[in-house]
Motif scaffolding. Sequence first.
Motif, mmCIF file in Angstrom:
data_model
loop_
_atom_site.group_PDB
_atom_site.id
_atom_site.type_symbol
_atom_site.label_atom_id
_atom_site.label_comp_id
_atom_site.label_asym_id
_atom_site.label_seq_id
_atom_site.Cartn_x
_atom_site.Cartn_y
_atom_site.Cartn_z
ATOM 1 N N ARG A 222 28.691 39.487 41.983
ATOM 2 C CA ARG A 222 28.935 38.342 41.113
ATOM 3 C C ARG A 222 30.107 38.531 40.160
ATOM 4 O O ARG A 222 30.763 37.553 39.778
ATOM 5 C CB ARG A 222 27.678 38.019 40.297
ATOM 6 C CG ARG A 222 26.534 37.469 41.110
ATOM 7 C CD ARG A 222 25.418 36.989 40.194
ATOM 8 N NE ARG A 222 24.293 36.459 40.947
ATOM 9 C CZ ARG A 222 23.187 35.955 40.378
ATOM 10 N NH1 ARG A 222 23.067 35.923 39.051
ATOM 11 N NH2 ARG A 222 22.201 35.504 41.130
ATOM 12 N N LYS A 226 35.343 39.398 42.946
ATOM 13 C CA LYS A 226 36.394 38.387 42.880
ATOM 14 C C LYS A 226 37.685 38.920 42.264
ATOM 15 O O LYS A 226 38.759 38.776 42.863
ATOM 16 C CB LYS A 226 35.889 37.153 42.134
ATOM 17 C CG LYS A 226 34.928 36.295 42.944
ATOM 18 C CD LYS A 226 34.505 35.059 42.192
ATOM 19 C CE LYS A 226 35.659 34.143 41.938
ATOM 20 N NZ LYS A 226 35.239 32.878 41.295
ATOM 21 N N LEU A 229 39.556 41.296 44.574
ATOM 22 C CA LEU A 229 40.212 40.738 45.747
ATOM 23 C C LEU A 229 41.650 40.313 45.494
ATOM 24 O O LEU A 229 42.382 40.029 46.451
ATOM 25 C CB LEU A 229 39.418 39.529 46.268
ATOM 26 C CG LEU A 229 38.092 39.815 46.963
ATOM 27 C CD1 LEU A 229 37.374 38.514 47.268
ATOM 28 C CD2 LEU A 229 38.306 40.608 48.243
ATOM 29 N N LEU A 300 40.486 32.258 42.955
ATOM 30 C CA LEU A 300 39.843 33.471 42.479
ATOM 31 C C LEU A 300 39.944 33.627 40.972
ATOM 32 O O LEU A 300 39.049 34.206 40.342
ATOM 33 C CB LEU A 300 40.472 34.694 43.166
ATOM 34 C CG LEU A 300 40.221 34.807 44.670
ATOM 35 C CD1 LEU A 300 41.041 35.943 45.258
ATOM 36 C CD2 LEU A 300 38.741 35.028 44.956
ATOM 37 N N ASP A 301 41.021 33.140 40.385
ATOM 38 C CA ASP A 301 41.227 33.305 38.945
ATOM 39 C C ASP A 301 41.688 31.971 38.362
ATOM 40 O O ASP A 301 42.872 31.608 38.448
ATOM 41 C CB ASP A 301 42.279 34.379 38.676
ATOM 42 C CG ASP A 301 42.352 34.738 37.188
ATOM 43 O OD1 ASP A 301 41.727 34.045 36.367
ATOM 44 O OD2 ASP A 301 43.052 35.722 36.853
#
Length: 306
Positions: A222, A226, A229, A300-301
């Motif tokens: 969790r 992320k 990656l 992702l961000d």
Amino acid sequence: MLRYTLRRLLGAIPTMLVIISLAFVLLHAAPGGPFDAQKALPPEIKKSIEHTYHLDEPLYEQYGRYLVQILHGDFGPSYQYRGTRVNDLIAEGFPVDVGIGSIALALALIFGTAIGILAALRQNSVWDYLPMGIAMLGISIPSFVIAPVLILIFAVTLHWLPAGAWSGGDPSHLVLPALALAAPYTAYVARLMRGSMVEVLGSPFIRTAHAKGLPLRTIVLRHAIKPALMPLVSFLGPAVVGIITGSIVIETIFGLPGIGRYFVDGALNRDYTVVLGVTILYGALILLFNLLADLAYALLDPRIRL
């Protein structure tokens, strides 16, 4: 994000124009021509053939004519494969590369990511040193060495899998090429994922999650995976193009009818349109997947969406 995507797509047009122009000029500047290999070809016949393919025109007229063809989605006729369009050659070979490349990419992502996370969680232990050492070997050993070894073990010695050929996409014929193509990329993904995960696991928000008593599995899935990656996404932009379009060496070893074979034959025989068509395809795919990688960053961000 839509505005950014449109701006990037518009910006890709001059980039593709530069790629096309450089490839066109360099190919025509190379010594020899597409029909120079013909033995004892009478000058009249050679002149007639060159006139048919507009090779007797000035270079700037050939360039303008080729740009018009590309705008209509036509890469022109092949000089080596008479009566065949470059579009037909690409349509025949590209699905082979996509099929094998997709399998190899899936294998590299699944196993590389898992190995990298395991090594990061067991940092400075045998579960870290051993897979990273094997990954370094995978990076160091070229695919033209890995492929014959796989053939020797699984095809010649054990007789489990066929040594090559395509056979209409029979799954058994795809295993060894996919493994040989996936091996170096799996090693790259594992090392990237391990380094990124080690950095993320040392971040303050991960220490906070540990302090709250969250289980390790929840923290990794969790909170850590992320941001870990992000470097992998940067690598996957050009890597996806390289792995999906296949390797010329892999195609040669396993006898695959991919576009790499046409590219090599076209370069050796001065088949300008084939080399240009494959070059344009590679360039377009690199621009496309680099754009997709940048868009994946935003997913992702959320902080970098602007």
